[in-house]
Design an enzyme around this catalytic site. Structure first.
Site, PDB file in Angstrom:
ATOM      1  CG  HIS A   1      -2.072  -0.929   1.121  1.00 53.66           C
ATOM      2  ND1 HIS A   1      -3.097  -0.754   0.209  1.00 53.66           N
ATOM      3  CD2 HIS A   1      -2.376  -2.058   1.818  1.00 53.66           C
ATOM      4  CE1 HIS A   1      -3.977  -1.742   0.362  1.00 53.66           C
ATOM      5  NE2 HIS A   1      -3.566  -2.543   1.318  1.00 53.66           N
TER       6      HIS A   1
ATOM      7  CB  CYS B   1      -2.030   2.813  -5.309  1.00 53.36           C
ATOM      8  SG  CYS B   1      -2.890   1.268  -4.957  1.00 53.36           S
TER       9      CYS B   1
END
Length: 380
Positions: A156, A224
């Site tokens: 993440h 991301c």
């Protein structure tokens, strides 16, 4: 002079004025309650963001510490003592581990650019469960550390410890260090690419020649892009590095993770340093102790002072307050103002801890809007 219907005109004026005043008071009371509701919602939103961006990271850190404690990996150096710089090894690197089951600890990652004590676990698998609670995940279809090909991992960029939050700050030549049970693998950052999630070639054995036979040892970090974005994010930030050398854990620590003091002693710069909150554990106990503290203070204040604010209102010493939810709670706390403020603060902290422990995880796991926003996975 009497009015047309016999009532004095000044009496009718007084009643009209009083009625208008009551109407205004009722209107202000409704506005006040609406204001309290809006402020409460704003506070809940702020707390949810804090839970998402910070507390999920605390939970992830706790889980990673517990995972490291379950494996029989030796520490490179005892806490506070000196060590030595491990000799850099060239030639064919050993491959470790050769295989792993889903959720197994594969390696630890050290990136000095992200901080002196920065480290994260790498477990097998890239499911939501692994990335949410265990730091970083190894793509099962990619190679293992030291193996010719591509050791690809995912993590993440926001929340859950945000292990790859600062990949955009990596500079060419920065060390990306992998530690397995027995070996160090020192990679050097080379380049990056922003691409779409369907671009699976970036984690292939040779990410620069998909389908070709690999001849080098790569590492790939995927996360991301942009950092703060709805789930699923529209892009991926891909970072690459190449293996420079390997070393034995039994020989010491890589020079990239070592400093030498004035006396010539070598120190390991990246020793584990858990945050204060990571030592707290579950918030169940925190909520319970706060409620016990509230009960003790409440009963003591009740015996000593009872309800002075309610008594003052009843005796006409203070005007009757406007409608207010929080005011209603405050007036039912015993004792003088400092004691009531203390009691209110304990309630607020206990309620916040309960939200972090039970309410927000439930919302993120069960309400579609929050599921998509948080990518939360409940792991017991």
């Amino acid at each position: 002079m009497a009015g047309r219907h016999g009532a004095p005109s000044h009496a009718r004026g007084t009643r009209n004025t009083q009625g208008a005043r009551n109407g205004r008071n009722a209107g202000f009371a409704v506005l006040g309650i609406i204001g309290e509701i809006l402020m409460t919602l704003a506070a809940l939103c702020a707390l949810y963001i804090a839970w998402q961006m910070w507390w999920t990271g605390v939970i992830s850190e706790q889980t990673q510490i517990q995972t490291r404690e379950t494996v029989a990996w030796s520490d490179p150096v005892a806490a506070g003592s000196s060590t030595k710089v491990a000799q850099a090894q060239q030639g064919d690197a050993p491959v470790q581990p050769e295989s792993a089951a889903d959720g197994d600890l594969v390696a630890q990652l050290y990136i000095p650019r992200f901080g002196t004590n920065w480290q994260r676990n790498i477990v097998e698998g890239i499911s939501g469960e692994q990335l949410a609670k265990h730091g970083l995940g190894h793509y099962p279809t990619s190679q293992m550390p030291g193996q010719v090909g591509n050791f690809a991992i995912a993590g993440h960029r926001g929340g859950y410890g945000e292990p790859l939050a600062y990949v955009d700050q990596l500079q060419e030549g920065d060390p990306i260090i992998i530690r397995t049970q027995d070996y160090w693998y020192v990679y050097r950052y080379t380049t990056y690419k922003i691409t779409v999630p369907t671009d699976v070639a970036v984690v292939s054995a040779d990410p620069f020649n998909a389908g070709g036979t690999p001849t080098k040892r790569y590492i790939t970090l995927t996360t991301c892009e942009p950092r703060y974005s709805p789930t699923p994010a529209s892009k991926r930030w891909i970072s690459w590095g190449e293996l420079e050398y390997w070393a034995k854990v039994s020989d010491g620590v890589p020079k990239e993770l070592a400093t030498t003091d004035s006396s010539g002693q070598v120190k390991f710069t990246a020793q584990e340093s858990p945050s204060v909150f990571a030592k707290v554990g579950s918030l169940d106990g925190v909520v319970a102790w706060l409620l016990v503290a509230y009960a003790v203070v409440y009963l003591a204040a009740l015996v000593a002072w009872r309800y002075p604010l309610l008594r003052a209102i009843r005796d006409g010493e203070r005007r009757r307050p406007d409608a207010s939810f929080y005011g209603w709670i405050d007036r039912r706390q015993p004792g003088p103002m400092p004691v009531r403020l203390l009691l209110m603060m304990i309630l607020i902290v206990a309620a916040s801890a309960a939200l972090f422990q039970w309410v927000f995880p439930w919302m993120a796991a069960n309400i579609p809007m929050f599921q998509q926003m948080s990518a939360y996975v409940s792991v017991e």
